[in-house]
Write a protein that holds these residues in place. Sequence first.
Motif, short mmCIF file in Angstrom:
data_model
loop_
_atom_site.label_atom_id
_atom_site.label_comp_id
_atom_site.label_asym_id
_atom_site.label_seq_id
_atom_site.Cartn_x
_atom_site.Cartn_y
_atom_site.Cartn_z
N PHE A 1 0.80 -1.21 0.00
CA PHE A 1 0.00 0.00 0.00
C PHE A 1 0.85 1.28 0.00
O PHE A 1 0.46 2.27 -0.59
CB PHE A 1 -0.95 0.02 1.21
CG PHE A 1 -1.98 -1.07 1.15
CD1 PHE A 1 -3.04 -0.97 0.25
CD2 PHE A 1 -1.88 -2.17 1.95
CE1 PHE A 1 -4.00 -1.97 0.18
CE2 PHE A 1 -2.83 -3.17 1.88
CZ PHE A 1 -3.89 -3.08 0.99
N LEU A 2 1.98 1.25 0.68
CA LEU A 2 2.79 2.46 0.82
C LEU A 2 3.69 2.73 -0.39
O LEU A 2 3.96 3.89 -0.71
CB LEU A 2 3.64 2.38 2.08
CG LEU A 2 2.87 2.38 3.39
CD1 LEU A 2 3.81 2.19 4.56
CD2 LEU A 2 2.07 3.65 3.56
N ALA A 3 4.19 1.70 -1.03
CA ALA A 3 5.15 1.88 -2.12
C ALA A 3 4.59 2.70 -3.28
O ALA A 3 5.28 3.62 -3.76
CB ALA A 3 5.66 0.53 -2.61
N PRO A 4 3.39 2.44 -3.77
CA PRO A 4 2.90 3.26 -4.89
C PRO A 4 2.74 4.74 -4.51
O PRO A 4 3.10 5.62 -5.31
CB PRO A 4 1.53 2.65 -5.23
CG PRO A 4 1.61 1.25 -4.72
CD PRO A 4 2.48 1.31 -3.51
N ALA A 5 2.23 5.00 -3.32
CA ALA A 5 2.07 6.40 -2.90
C ALA A 5 3.44 7.07 -2.74
O ALA A 5 3.63 8.22 -3.16
CB ALA A 5 1.30 6.46 -1.58
N GLY A 6 4.39 6.37 -2.15
CA GLY A 6 5.74 6.91 -2.00
C GLY A 6 6.40 7.16 -3.35
O GLY A 6 7.03 8.21 -3.56
N ALA A 7 6.23 6.22 -4.28
CA ALA A 7 6.82 6.39 -5.61
C ALA A 7 6.20 7.58 -6.34
O ALA A 7 6.91 8.35 -6.98
CB ALA A 7 6.63 5.11 -6.43
N ALA A 8 4.89 7.74 -6.21
CA ALA A 8 4.22 8.86 -6.87
C ALA A 8 4.70 10.19 -6.30
O ALA A 8 4.97 11.13 -7.06
CB ALA A 8 2.71 8.73 -6.71
N CYS A 9 4.83 10.28 -4.98
CA CYS A 9 5.31 11.53 -4.36
C CYS A 9 6.75 11.83 -4.78
O CYS A 9 7.07 12.98 -5.12
CB CYS A 9 5.22 11.43 -2.84
SG CYS A 9 3.53 11.47 -2.22
#
Length: 150
Positions: free
Chosen positions: A6-14
């Motif tokens: 769950f965290l990796a896509p949001a972190g990558a987008a940011c």
Amino acid sequence: LEGQYFLAPAGAACLLLLSIVFEFPTIMEKGDFIKFHEHPLSFALAGCLGFGVQLLTSSVIKLTSSITVKVLSQLRNALVVLSGVFMFGEVVTGLQLLGYVVSVVGIMRYSLLQGGPSPPVRQQASGATEFKDAEYSQVDKQDQERRESN
């Protein structure tokens, strides 16, 4: 591992958005964009190593605690700085050293405060565990019972 899902896509987008805003203009201005094409294996290896560090961090937290991860991170940072000083002759100012010492002392102090007394328990003759202090919640009791059953 589920947290990474769950965290990796949001972190990558940011990170992608911020790098486009703050780094992309400089990369294009200096012509450094070609380095991605000249050394694709190095960039792929760096990404794989980063992913491996994330998996190892999750494993260390599961096996020990988040404080242990923080202490190990501080040790790693100290080794990086010291290797830069000894191998490349980098200079560490007094203010930088003071900041690092304050950081390490703060983490040590926090870990000492977090490592308070363990929950008061009494082993019954039947082998079951009874909590003596009512301040420990039902979740703590269930967690203790789950650990004992394993």
